[in-house]
Design an enzyme around this catalytic site. Structure first.
Site, mmCIF file in Angstrom:
data_model
loop_
_atom_site.group_PDB
_atom_site.id
_atom_site.type_symbol
_atom_site.label_atom_id
_atom_site.label_comp_id
_atom_site.label_asym_id
_atom_site.label_seq_id
_atom_site.Cartn_x
_atom_site.Cartn_y
_atom_site.Cartn_z
ATOM 1 N N ASP A 176 0.871 -1.170 0.000
ATOM 2 C CA ASP A 176 0.000 0.000 0.000
ATOM 3 C C ASP A 176 0.909 1.221 0.000
ATOM 4 O O ASP A 176 1.684 1.431 0.945
ATOM 5 C CB ASP A 176 -0.892 0.021 1.241
ATOM 6 N N ASP A 185 -13.450 -3.854 -1.254
ATOM 7 C CA ASP A 185 -13.271 -3.573 0.167
ATOM 8 C C ASP A 185 -14.646 -3.666 0.824
ATOM 9 O O ASP A 185 -15.567 -2.941 0.439
ATOM 10 C CB ASP A 185 -12.700 -2.171 0.390
#
Length: 251
Positions: free
Chosen positions: A11, A130
């Site tokens: 990330d 998500d």
């Protein structure tokens, strides 16, 4: 039998690898290029790089980082963040990515999945979802987990595959960074719902968590970040453990 894949995730924010808990409290974890090279050398099957603020910032993923990571590794490489056009995908594939990950843009305009799949092939298109467990339902979120949508996990995954997604990357926001194990019940339901590979993400804390994602969640691959970034799990040792537990992996 197809081997199960171990996938480190980078990330990236402002050019640095970051990690948080439940998508909050991000902290610096290190240089993404150095991480990528180490993971590739240590037996990772694939690598995912997500520019986690590209969508929220209204910009495109940094091509320079993609190029640097691609030069440092020899394994398949998926990139996500701010992708919403054929030109975006072309630019990232030219920079060295093998696949692209769609999230917010796909929810806002599902036809994007169909367009990109038709142009590049569904093997290039990963639908990243998500989702957070709210009561009995898994609700889909976008914009880095900041905005709730009307979709639930299973219906959105099924629709995404129908539009041409070749893989599902499911991140449990409920489990993210918790090191309490993957969302195996939801993973199992997802694996029964779609006919494409499912990648588990969110919650890895121990080697057994990976085994459980494969055995109970029926995941095709397991993605993790902090356990690899901070050295609590070594990828080569993890794959040796999984092989001893009769999980088919590439050694």
């Amino acid at each position: 039998m197809l081997t199960k894949r171990i996938i480190p995730c980078l990330d990236v924010k402002d050019g640095r690898t970051v990690k948080g808990v439940c998508f909050e409290e991000l902290r610096d974890a290190g240089d993404p290029v150095a991480f990528a090279a180490t993971y590739a050398d240590n037996g990772a099957d694939e690598l995912v790089l997500l520019d986690i603020t590209a969508t929220a910032d209204g910009r495109k993923t940094w091509v320079k980082i993609v190029e640097e990571v691609a030069r440092a590794i020899h394994i398949p490489f998926t990139v996500g963040g701010g992708i919403d056009s054929i030109d975006d995908v072309y630019r990232l594939l030219r920079a060295g990515a093998d696949k692209v990950s769609l999230n917010s843009a796909a929810v806002r305009r599902p036809e994007l999945i169909k367009e990109l799949s038709a142009y590049f092939g569904n093997q290039c298109i990963v639908l990243a979802i998500d989702a957070k467990q709210i009561g009995e339902e898994w609700k889909v979120f976008i914009s880095g987990g900041k905005i709730a949508t009307d979709y639930n996990l299973l219906e959105w995954a099924e629709q995404g595959v129908a539009y041409g997604a070749g893989e599902i990357l499911f991140t449990s926001m409920t489990h993210d960074g918790s090191k309490s194990g993957y969302a195996n019940e939801a993973l199992y339901a997802l694996s029964q719902k779609v006919n494409v590979p499912v990648v588990a993400s969110g919650g890895a804390g121990t080697m057994q968590d990976f085994k459980d994602a494969f055995v109970y969640g029926h995941a095709d691959a397991a993605l993790a970040a902090s356990v690899f970034h901070y050295g609590s799990i070594n990828i080569k040792e993890l794959k040796q453990y999984l092989a001893q537990e009769h999980i088919p992996v590439r050694l």
